[in-house]
Design a protein around this motif. Sequence first.
Motif, PDB file in Angstrom:
ATOM      1  N   UNK A 210      27.735  -6.705  -4.270  1.00  0.00           N
ATOM      2  CA  UNK A 210      27.062  -6.572  -2.975  1.00  0.00           C
ATOM      3  C   UNK A 210      26.376  -7.890  -2.622  1.00  0.00           C
ATOM      4  N   UNK A 211      26.485  -8.261  -1.376  1.00  0.00           N
ATOM      5  CA  UNK A 211      25.826  -9.483  -0.908  1.00  0.00           C
ATOM      6  C   UNK A 211      24.472  -9.120  -0.329  1.00  0.00           C
ATOM      7  N   UNK A 212      23.440  -9.750  -0.838  1.00  0.00           N
ATOM      8  CA  UNK A 212      22.068  -9.492  -0.371  1.00  0.00           C
ATOM      9  C   UNK A 212      21.547 -10.737   0.341  1.00  0.00           C
ATOM     10  N   UNK A 213      21.019 -10.533   1.544  1.00  0.00           N
ATOM     11  CA  UNK A 213      20.461 -11.639   2.339  1.00  0.00           C
ATOM     12  C   UNK A 213      18.953 -11.695   2.134  1.00  0.00           C
ATOM     13  N   UNK A 214      18.486 -12.821   1.705  1.00  0.00           N
ATOM     14  CA  UNK A 214      17.056 -13.014   1.490  1.00  0.00           C
ATOM     15  C   UNK A 214      16.344 -13.294   2.828  1.00  0.00           C
ATOM     16  N   UNK A 215      15.021 -13.103   2.860  1.00  0.00           N
ATOM     17  CA  UNK A 215      14.261 -13.373   4.103  1.00  0.00           C
ATOM     18  C   UNK A 215      14.433 -14.800   4.625  1.00  0.00           C
ATOM     19  N   UNK A 216      14.670 -15.736   3.714  1.00  0.00           N
ATOM     20  CA  UNK A 216      14.805 -17.127   4.169  1.00  0.00           C
ATOM     21  C   UNK A 216      16.218 -17.434   4.644  1.00  0.00           C
ATOM     22  N   UNK A 217      17.071 -16.413   4.672  1.00  0.00           N
ATOM     23  CA  UNK A 217      18.419 -16.601   5.170  1.00  0.00           C
ATOM     24  C   UNK A 217      19.447 -16.902   4.109  1.00  0.00           C
ATOM     25  N   UNK A 218      18.989 -17.175   2.913  1.00  0.00           N
ATOM     26  CA  UNK A 218      19.944 -17.410   1.825  1.00  0.00           C
ATOM     27  C   UNK A 218      20.511 -16.081   1.346  1.00  0.00           C
ATOM     28  N   UNK A 219      21.617 -16.157   0.669  1.00  0.00           N
ATOM     29  CA  UNK A 219      22.258 -14.927   0.159  1.00  0.00           C
ATOM     30  C   UNK A 219      22.484 -15.032  -1.350  1.00  0.00           C
ATOM     31  N   UNK A 220      22.587 -13.877  -1.954  1.00  0.00           N
ATOM     32  CA  UNK A 220      22.960 -13.814  -3.366  1.00  0.00           C
ATOM     33  C   UNK A 220      23.841 -12.584  -3.584  1.00  0.00           C
ATOM     34  N   UNK A 221      24.628 -12.646  -4.628  1.00  0.00           N
ATOM     35  CA  UNK A 221      25.550 -11.543  -4.948  1.00  0.00           C
ATOM     36  C   UNK A 221      24.999 -10.757  -6.130  1.00  0.00           C
TER      37      UNK A 221
END
Length: 243
Positions: A210-221
Motif C-alpha cells: 500500500x502506498x501511504x502519502x505523508x503530510x509533507x507530500x512524500x510517499x512510502x510503501x
Amino acid sequence: MDNLIPVNYDTEEPTVSARDLHEALEINKRFSAWFESNSQGFVENEDFTSVLTGTVVNNGAQRELQDYKMSVDMAKHICLMSRTEKGKQIRQYFLDLEKAWNTPEQIFARALKMADRTIDKLKTEKAALIEDNERMKPKEIFADAVTASKDSILIGDLAKILKQKGIDIGQNRLFQKLRNNGYLIQRRGPSWNMPTQKSMEMGLFEVEERTITNPDGTTKIRKTTKVTGKGQQYFINKLLAAS
C-alpha cells in the motif's frame, strides 16, 4: 457313546483333536509317527491344521505339545483305517454327531449364531468408524473451510481461527513459530516478518503493498504479509497434526 471324543463346534465345520483321537483309539504307536502315516493323502490347512496344546507334566509345569485339528471326515477315515472295534465305534459316533449337526434345528441355530457374530462385528466396525469420524471432524471442517476460502488473511486472523478451534496459539506466538520454522524472515530490518523465498515458492503467502502519502507530500510503501488460501490449509493441517 456320549462324549466319546470331544468335538470342537466353534469353527464353521466341526474339528477333532488328533491327540484326542489317538488316545481314544488306544494306539500304542508314538503320536507323531502315527499321525505322519495316517495323514498321508490329506491336505494341510484343508483337512487338518497344525496347533499347539498345553499339558501339565509331573512337576506341575505347563508344556506345549504338537497337535492337529482335523475335520470330522478325516477323523472318520482314520477310524476306518484302524480296522479295530474301537475305530468302528468312534466312526459310528462321528456319523451320529453328523446327523444331529445337520438337523434343521441345528442348521437354524448355527445360522443365528453366525448372524450374532456378524452383528457384533458390524457394531465394532461402526464404533471404530464413529470414533474416527469424531476425531477427524475438526480437521475436515478446517480443510473444507480453507479450501473454500479464496481470500488471503492476516496472520493475526489465522491465529484467531486456530484459537477458536482449540489450538492454543496467539498472534505473537504464531509469528514466532513461522519465523523459527523458516516461513518468515527472522532478520530484524525492513524485511522482518516478510515471507521467505521458500514459503513464497510454496504459495503460502502473498505480500500486499500500500502506498501511504505523508503530510509533507512524500510517499512510502507499506508491505503486509498475508496468508493465502493454500497457506491457511497448509498451516492449519500442520498445526492440527502437531496438536
